[in-house]
Design a protein around this motif. Structure first.
Motif, PDB file in Angstrom:
ATOM      1  N   SER A  38       1.892   7.130  -3.546  1.00  0.00           N
ATOM      2  CA  SER A  38       2.870   7.208  -4.641  1.00  0.00           C
ATOM      3  C   SER A  38       3.536   8.576  -4.654  1.00  0.00           C
ATOM      4  O   SER A  38       4.740   8.697  -4.886  1.00  0.00           O
ATOM      5  CB  SER A  38       2.194   6.942  -5.986  1.00  0.00           C
ATOM      6  N   PHE A  52       4.462   4.978  -9.558  1.00  0.00           N
ATOM      7  CA  PHE A  52       3.439   5.385 -10.512  1.00  0.00           C
ATOM      8  C   PHE A  52       2.321   6.103  -9.781  1.00  0.00           C
ATOM      9  O   PHE A  52       1.667   5.541  -8.918  1.00  0.00           O
ATOM     10  CB  PHE A  52       2.921   4.133 -11.209  1.00  0.00           C
ATOM     11  N   THR A  60      -2.898  -0.480  -7.162  1.00  0.00           N
ATOM     12  CA  THR A  60      -1.800  -1.226  -6.542  1.00  0.00           C
ATOM     13  C   THR A  60      -2.363  -2.297  -5.615  1.00  0.00           C
ATOM     14  O   THR A  60      -3.051  -1.981  -4.663  1.00  0.00           O
ATOM     15  CB  THR A  60      -0.906  -0.265  -5.730  1.00  0.00           C
ATOM     16  N   ASP A  76       5.518   0.255  -0.198  1.00  0.00           N
ATOM     17  CA  ASP A  76       4.248   0.879  -0.571  1.00  0.00           C
ATOM     18  C   ASP A  76       3.148  -0.177  -0.487  1.00  0.00           C
ATOM     19  O   ASP A  76       3.176  -1.165  -1.215  1.00  0.00           O
ATOM     20  CB  ASP A  76       4.394   1.416  -2.006  1.00  0.00           C
TER      21      ASP A  76
HETATM   22 MG   LIG Z   1      -0.225   4.667  -5.546  1.00  0.00          MG
END
Ligand SMILES: [Mg+2]
Ligand SMILES: Nc1nc2c(ncn2[C@@H]2O[C@H](COP(=O)(O)OP(=O)(O)O)[C@@H](O)[C@H]2O)c(=O)[nH]1
Length: 192
Positions: A38, A52, A60, A76
């Motif tokens: 992140s 975030f 996540t 991501d």
């Molecule tokens: Mg992360």
């Protein structure tokens, strides 16, 4: 030129066929929970909270698509290297990666994040081996390299080499050193 600040979150997906539309190139960001995925997304876009930054491991669980200047998607990936609540999240992670990599014509490069303050462990080796066999170009991003001196940097490269992985594509980054992201931006400019 890519305007990295022109970035927005598009969607989450659990598999390749749920990808964000538009046919843009995809660059996957992958690494252990807490390695700094992140932070990479926030730093490279100079946007404080685009992704975030969670201190909770395993927060996540999906592929998160970020549109960068309508030029490419940063994707991501969920973190690996943990198992929680009796469910083997790493097994789910493995299935997700196999689906995502399979015959993926949008995936142009993989950024494999490694924490400069930790050893490369079995889960890292497994991931690197998997990416290595996929024939997709990949780069090692050594995170949290704040105040890492030359010998500490060399030690990280040595570890990568010891495990038999190539060391010609290594980038050092630090959240505390904004200029450290320039190299990575240049790498991405070339790929996209
Ligand atoms: Mg992360
Ligand atoms: N000192 C330092 N801490 C960092 C750096 N990058 C990330 N962190 C910290 O490491 C933790 C995990 O980062 P995060 O980006 O959420 O990791 P993720 O789980 O891979 O998304 C956070 O507390 C970050 O502030 C860095 O370059 N330097």
């Amino acid at each position: 030129m890519i305007n990295f600040k022109n970035a927005n979150f598009v969607k989450s997906a659990s598999k390749q066929d749920e990808r964000a539309t538009g046919g843009l190139a995809e660059i996957l960001v992958v690494g252990k929970s807490n390695v700094g995925k992140s932070t990479l997304i926030n730093s490279i876009t100079s946007r404080k909270s685009l992704a975030f930054t969670s201190s909770k491991p395993g927060h996540t669980k999906l592929l998160n698509y970020f549109n960068i200047d309508n030029k490419f998607y940063l994707v991501d990936a969920p973190g690996y290297g943990y198992a929680k609540g009796g469910v083997d999240l790493d097994a789910l992670f493995g299935e997700m990666m196999e689906d995502y990599f399979y015959d993926n014509k949008f995936l142009k490069a993989v950024l494999i994040l490694l924490d400069s303050r930790r050893e490369i462990d079995e889960s890292d080796k497994e991931l690197i081996g998997f990416v290595n066999e996929s024939n997709i170009p990949y780069y090692f991003v050594i995170t949290k390299s704040d105040k890492l001196n030359q010998s500490a940097k060399a030690a990280t490269v040595k570890r990568i080499k010891e495990y038999g992985f190539p060391t010609d594509r290594v980038v050092y980054t630090s959240r505390l050193e904004p200029r450290s992201w320039d190299k990575l931006r240049q790498v991405i400019e070339k790929i996209v």
